[in-house]
Design an enzyme around this catalytic site. Structure first.
Site, short mmCIF file in Angstrom:
data_model
loop_
_atom_site.label_atom_id
_atom_site.label_comp_id
_atom_site.label_asym_id
_atom_site.label_seq_id
_atom_site.Cartn_x
_atom_site.Cartn_y
_atom_site.Cartn_z
N ASP A 40 0.83 -1.20 0.00
CA ASP A 40 0.00 0.00 0.00
C ASP A 40 0.87 1.26 0.00
O ASP A 40 0.55 2.24 0.65
CB ASP A 40 -0.89 -0.06 1.26
CG ASP A 40 -1.89 1.09 1.32
OD1 ASP A 40 -2.26 1.60 0.27
OD2 ASP A 40 -2.27 1.48 2.44
N LEU A 44 -3.33 -6.45 1.90
CA LEU A 44 -2.77 -6.97 0.66
C LEU A 44 -1.36 -6.46 0.49
O LEU A 44 -1.04 -5.33 0.88
CB LEU A 44 -3.63 -6.52 -0.54
CG LEU A 44 -5.02 -7.13 -0.64
CD1 LEU A 44 -5.84 -6.43 -1.71
CD2 LEU A 44 -4.93 -8.63 -0.95
N CYS A 96 -23.61 -3.54 2.49
CA CYS A 96 -22.58 -2.51 2.65
C CYS A 96 -23.08 -1.15 2.13
O CYS A 96 -22.88 -0.11 2.76
CB CYS A 96 -21.27 -2.91 1.96
SG CYS A 96 -21.42 -3.25 0.19
#
Length: 313
Positions: free
Chosen positions: A135, A170, A196
């Site tokens: 990230d 990730l 959501c």
């Protein structure tokens, strides 16, 4: 491609990933993300990135990992669990932190593992040129993870995995080694569920898979450096740093299991934080409790701004 060698490398990579504590490892061929180019352009043109100007930079690099690593042939995508052993008290009056921010900053934790990962691969395979990403660079990590078969992008735009939901980080290794790729995940397992979308108090999920980042509670409490606009007053549901609403309501997260990473455990003082502790937090307490924490990103003044926005009438 020498199939036998490429298969052997894939096995070595997956064995190493498991030994370093990664929950899943998937492999994709490093190539231009053709399908993503118009989507990214449209998202930026809608100004869904708000004041996050850096997301408009390096457009070409975001779409082509070969521009990040010379001679890149493979993108290795990795999943690392961060679902907490125990949620920090979150009664109706308590102020709340996103679960990923309970312990040490994941950039440090996972970057250390990726350095070890690359080193081990070089020892087993030979000279490999590559870079590790957490990230921290223009890498479209969810898209690469989907191409590597690790999951699909849910309606909240996060990667969902059928075994563990979405409470994970990730990470990627982009390397100049030819490795047998995994089949991509092509099926969307969200079906007709819109939990959501329905649950987001700021209506940040504008359509399935598309989030207006400039309306997200995480954006307001972390990325936005100026005053939080008054029109979202009363909509934060006590989230003081980040937000987990769209993940908490997701049926796939019923499969979440606690992580095994000591460095993600909360500081003992944080585990007992009350609303009063948040309201009266001092710089000294902030530096002690949130040393090496993701909250350093908001800084003390940013956190105080968030707290005041929540508690002041």
């Amino acid at each position: 491609m020498n199939t036998e060698k490429a298969d052997k490398y894939a096995n070595i990579i997956k064995t190493q990933a498991k030994s370093l504590g990664f929950d899943f490892c998937g492999i994709a061929k490093a190539d231009f993300l053709e399908e993503e180019a118009p989507k990214l352009e449209a998202w930026l043109n809608q100004n869904y990135h708000g004041k996050m100007g850096y997301l408009a930079n390096h457009f070409d690099k975001r779409l082509d990992p070969r521009l990040l690593v010379d001679g890149a042939k493979t993108v290795v995508s990795l999943i690392y669990n961060h679902f907490p052993v125990k949620e920090i008290p979150s009664g109706p009056e308590d102020l709340k932190l996103a679960k990923y921010a309970y312990g040490e900053d994941y950039h440090f934790v996972i970057k250390d593992k990726l350095k070890t990962f690359l080193q081990h691969l070089r020892e087993e395979i030979g000279e490999i040129d590559g870079r590790a990403f957490v990230d921290s660079a223009p890498v479209m990590e969810r898209q690469w993870a989907q191409k590597a078969g690790l999951g699909w992008q849910g309606k909240n735009s996060l990667l969902l995995n059928r075994t563990m939901g979405s409470f994970f980080f990730l990470a990627e290794l982009i390397i100049d080694l030819e490795v047998s790729p995994d089949p991509p995940m092509v099926k969307d397992y969200c079906g007709t569920c819109t939990r959501c979308i329905d649950a987001c108090p700021t209506d940040a999920i504008v359509q399935a898979g598309v989030v207006d980042g400039s309306k997200c509670i995480s954006y307001f409490t972390i990325e936005l450096k100026e005053e939080i606009p008054q029109e979202v007053k009363g909509k934060f549901e006590n989230w003081v740093f980040g937000c987990d609403i769209c993940q908490d309501v997701c049926p796939w997260n019923r499969f979440s299991k606690p992580h095994q990473e000591q460095r993600f455990l909360p500081h003992p003082d944080l585990a007992a934080f009350t609303r009063k502790d948040w309201e009266e937090i001092t710089l000294e307490t902030f530096q002690k409790v949130f040393k090496n924490s993701p909250l350093k990103r908001a800084k003390f003044d940013g956190l105080k701004r968030n707290i005041d926005f929540l508690v002041k009438k």
